[in-house]
Design a protein around this motif. Sequence first.
Motif, PDB file in Angstrom:
ATOM      1  N   GLU A  38      -0.355  12.128  -9.318  1.00 12.59           N
ATOM      2  CA  GLU A  38       0.962  11.812  -9.869  1.00 12.59           C
ATOM      3  C   GLU A  38       1.756  10.935  -8.903  1.00 12.59           C
ATOM      4  O   GLU A  38       2.444   9.998  -9.319  1.00 12.59           O
ATOM      5  CB  GLU A  38       1.732  13.099 -10.152  1.00 12.59           C
ATOM      6  N   ALA A  39       1.649  11.228  -7.612  1.00 15.20           N
ATOM      7  CA  ALA A  39       2.339  10.409  -6.610  1.00 15.20           C
ATOM      8  C   ALA A  39       1.799   8.987  -6.615  1.00 15.20           C
ATOM      9  O   ALA A  39       2.550   8.013  -6.530  1.00 15.20           O
ATOM     10  CB  ALA A  39       2.174  11.037  -5.222  1.00 15.20           C
ATOM     11  N   VAL A  40       0.484   8.860  -6.713  1.00 11.98           N
ATOM     12  CA  VAL A  40      -0.141   7.534  -6.748  1.00 11.98           C
ATOM     13  C   VAL A  40       0.321   6.765  -7.989  1.00 11.98           C
ATOM     14  O   VAL A  40       0.698   5.586  -7.912  1.00 11.98           O
ATOM     15  CB  VAL A  40      -1.681   7.672  -6.737  1.00 11.98           C
ATOM     16  N   ALA A  41       0.300   7.432  -9.133  1.00 10.63           N
ATOM     17  CA  ALA A  41       0.716   6.781 -10.372  1.00 10.63           C
ATOM     18  C   ALA A  41       2.180   6.354 -10.310  1.00 10.63           C
ATOM     19  O   ALA A  41       2.552   5.285 -10.803  1.00 10.63           O
ATOM     20  CB  ALA A  41       0.487   7.723 -11.558  1.00 10.63           C
ATOM     21  N   THR A  42       3.024   7.184  -9.687  1.00 12.43           N
ATOM     22  CA  THR A  42       4.443   6.861  -9.570  1.00 12.43           C
ATOM     23  C   THR A  42       4.652   5.607  -8.740  1.00 12.43           C
ATOM     24  O   THR A  42       5.409   4.708  -9.112  1.00 12.43           O
ATOM     25  CB  THR A  42       5.200   8.043  -8.937  1.00 12.43           C
ATOM     26  N   ALA A  43       3.974   5.528  -7.591  1.00  6.26           N
ATOM     27  CA  ALA A  43       4.117   4.358  -6.717  1.00  6.26           C
ATOM     28  C   ALA A  43       3.599   3.096  -7.394  1.00  6.26           C
ATOM     29  O   ALA A  43       4.220   2.026  -7.308  1.00  6.26           O
ATOM     30  CB  ALA A  43       3.374   4.600  -5.402  1.00  6.26           C
ATOM     31  N   ARG A  44       2.467   3.199  -8.088  1.00  4.88           N
ATOM     32  CA  ARG A  44       1.886   2.023  -8.737  1.00  4.88           C
ATOM     33  C   ARG A  44       2.738   1.557  -9.916  1.00  4.88           C
ATOM     34  O   ARG A  44       2.832   0.365 -10.190  1.00  4.88           O
ATOM     35  CB  ARG A  44       0.456   2.322  -9.204  1.00  4.88           C
ATOM     36  N   ALA A  45       3.369   2.503 -10.612  1.00  5.65           N
ATOM     37  CA  ALA A  45       4.192   2.131 -11.759  1.00  5.65           C
ATOM     38  C   ALA A  45       5.493   1.459 -11.321  1.00  5.65           C
ATOM     39  O   ALA A  45       5.990   0.551 -11.991  1.00  5.65           O
ATOM     40  CB  ALA A  45       4.506   3.364 -12.603  1.00  5.65           C
ATOM     41  N   ARG A  46       6.051   1.883 -10.197  1.00  5.28           N
ATOM     42  CA  ARG A  46       7.331   1.348  -9.746  1.00  5.28           C
ATOM     43  C   ARG A  46       7.194  -0.088  -9.227  1.00  5.28           C
ATOM     44  O   ARG A  46       8.093  -0.901  -9.411  1.00  5.28           O
ATOM     45  CB  ARG A  46       7.908   2.247  -8.645  1.00  5.28           C
ATOM     46  N   SER A  47       6.089  -0.397  -8.567  1.00  2.00           N
ATOM     47  CA  SER A  47       5.901  -1.712  -7.972  1.00  2.00           C
ATOM     48  C   SER A  47       4.684  -2.390  -8.588  1.00  2.00           C
ATOM     49  O   SER A  47       3.556  -1.969  -8.340  1.00  2.00           O
ATOM     50  CB  SER A  47       5.707  -1.590  -6.453  1.00  2.00           C
ATOM     51  N   PRO A  48       4.873  -3.442  -9.392  1.00  2.00           N
ATOM     52  CA  PRO A  48       3.723  -4.121 -10.003  1.00  2.00           C
ATOM     53  C   PRO A  48       2.709  -4.623  -8.980  1.00  2.00           C
ATOM     54  O   PRO A  48       1.503  -4.593  -9.240  1.00  2.00           O
ATOM     55  CB  PRO A  48       4.366  -5.279 -10.770  1.00  2.00           C
ATOM     56  N   GLN A  49       3.195  -5.067  -7.818  1.00  2.00           N
ATOM     57  CA  GLN A  49       2.255  -5.597  -6.827  1.00  2.00           C
ATOM     58  C   GLN A  49       1.473  -4.489  -6.139  1.00  2.00           C
ATOM     59  O   GLN A  49       0.323  -4.683  -5.766  1.00  2.00           O
ATOM     60  CB  GLN A  49       3.007  -6.468  -5.821  1.00  2.00           C
ATOM     61  N   VAL A  50       2.081  -3.335  -5.970  1.00  2.00           N
ATOM     62  CA  VAL A  50       1.319  -2.168  -5.501  1.00  2.00           C
ATOM     63  C   VAL A  50       0.372  -1.709  -6.599  1.00  2.00           C
ATOM     64  O   VAL A  50      -0.771  -1.328  -6.342  1.00  2.00           O
ATOM     65  CB  VAL A  50       2.268  -1.040  -5.057  1.00  2.00           C
ATOM     66  N   GLY A  51       0.840  -1.775  -7.845  1.00  2.00           N
ATOM     67  CA  GLY A  51      -0.012  -1.389  -8.972  1.00  2.00           C
ATOM     68  C   GLY A  51      -1.220  -2.281  -9.130  1.00  2.00           C
ATOM     69  O   GLY A  51      -2.244  -1.864  -9.686  1.00  2.00           O
ATOM     70  N   ALA A  52      -1.122  -3.524  -8.645  1.00  2.00           N
ATOM     71  CA  ALA A  52      -2.252  -4.440  -8.741  1.00  2.00           C
ATOM     72  C   ALA A  52      -3.344  -4.116  -7.723  1.00  2.00           C
ATOM     73  O   ALA A  52      -4.479  -4.571  -7.865  1.00  2.00           O
ATOM     74  CB  ALA A  52      -1.784  -5.891  -8.540  1.00  2.00           C
ATOM     75  N   LEU A  53      -3.004  -3.316  -6.705  1.00  2.00           N
ATOM     76  CA  LEU A  53      -4.008  -2.924  -5.716  1.00  2.00           C
ATOM     77  C   LEU A  53      -5.010  -1.971  -6.353  1.00  2.00           C
ATOM     78  O   LEU A  53      -4.705  -1.284  -7.331  1.00  2.00           O
ATOM     79  CB  LEU A  53      -3.333  -2.221  -4.538  1.00  2.00           C
ATOM     80  N   PRO A  54      -6.220  -1.901  -5.798  1.00  2.00           N
ATOM     81  CA  PRO A  54      -7.166  -0.891  -6.283  1.00  2.00           C
ATOM     82  C   PRO A  54      -6.566   0.510  -6.156  1.00  2.00           C
ATOM     83  O   PRO A  54      -5.908   0.822  -5.166  1.00  2.00           O
ATOM     84  CB  PRO A  54      -8.384  -1.066  -5.359  1.00  2.00           C
ATOM     85  N   GLU A  55      -6.799   1.344  -7.149  1.00  2.00           N
ATOM     86  CA  GLU A  55      -6.192   2.672  -7.150  1.00  2.00           C
ATOM     87  C   GLU A  55      -6.599   3.483  -5.928  1.00  2.00           C
ATOM     88  O   GLU A  55      -5.790   4.222  -5.356  1.00  2.00           O
ATOM     89  CB  GLU A  55      -6.572   3.404  -8.434  1.00  2.00           C
TER      90      GLU A  55
END
Length: 377
Positions: A38-55
């Motif tokens: 859930e923490a990972v999903a939250t960070a990736r959802a908030r920042s598109p450029q972080v979300g573009a990184l491999p999970e």
Amino acid sequence: MGQRDGVALCVADNGGVTSEGVQELIRLAGDDRSLLEEAVATARARSPQVGALPEHEVRRHTQAVLEAVSAALVRGGPDEDDLAAADRLGTDRALQGVPVAALLDGFQAGRSWLVRTVVERGRAAEMTADALLDAVTRIDTITTALEHRMVHAHRITELELARTARESTAQRLRALLRGEPVDRPLEPGRAYHCVVSEISDPTTARHVEAVLGSAGLTGMVDGTLAAVLHHMPELPAGLPPLVVSPPVPPARLPGLYEVCRRALRAATEGGPRKLTALALPTALAAQPELGRLLAAELLPALDPADPFHRELARTAVAYLDHGARIGPTASAVHVHPNTVKFRLRRLRDLTGHELTGSLVHCAHLWWALRVWLSSDT
């Protein structure tokens, strides 16, 4: 010592909760896989450029920061090991081309999630309001210290990179693949391969860049190693998946880059893979709900929790992958040809479907079986 909802709390004489109790709440959050996700999903959802990184890359750093916060709560503050985790996060994101603003978006989203989780679990464990306020205050102090180190490391790394030809090349590559103006455009009459990879670790990326660099532009784009090459060099064995497009004119590279990134998620084998060889799985992966509906309609008699049923499905997929030939299928799944024939008959008996017929029928079965195999056991 009080024990509620599986959370061990150290209760002080005044009814409050000591730092060990707060730390235990954080530790539980770090150990709980669903909360980490859930923490990972939250960070990736908030920042598109972080979300573009491999999970997995976001998960690696999220877990390290959670562990640093947990350890710092026990000691009353972060030590150099905890701060080093923030340094690594800032340095890696700079090397991956993630701007500091995007990094902060992801970090702050994770911090908000952490505070919310501690408050929710603290209330469930009947922590007092004063104890919860103390917990939130300590978390804020520690995460602020980690944030400052993270930003400092990011900026230092950016300054060091700005002096290198390597970073200049990476910036040019990012502009090309994002369709932005470039000072030195590629030759318009020449064709280029677009290459994307799962390589997110900067140290590993440097070794592969040394091979690819002689054939064109390489660098970290959206967190992973990418390249634009006028020819494909010989690559070392043992690499994670790399998707390689056919050569195209420079104007087509931005659109092809996005297609290659989607194809990378469909790649199941390591090393270089042709984009065209991944065309079907890439297209099907874009329609997950349709694939699930197809599996439910064609394979209702199969039980994902039954190991024998999974063997039948894997054998059937291999059979279709190998042109409906028994011998190559037997070699691929490491069984006798007669075993392949037996499994195909059992699958037919269970589902009522032959693995023969029209191309569309076989393609639907292949898709349904792959989706079914990916379902939870």
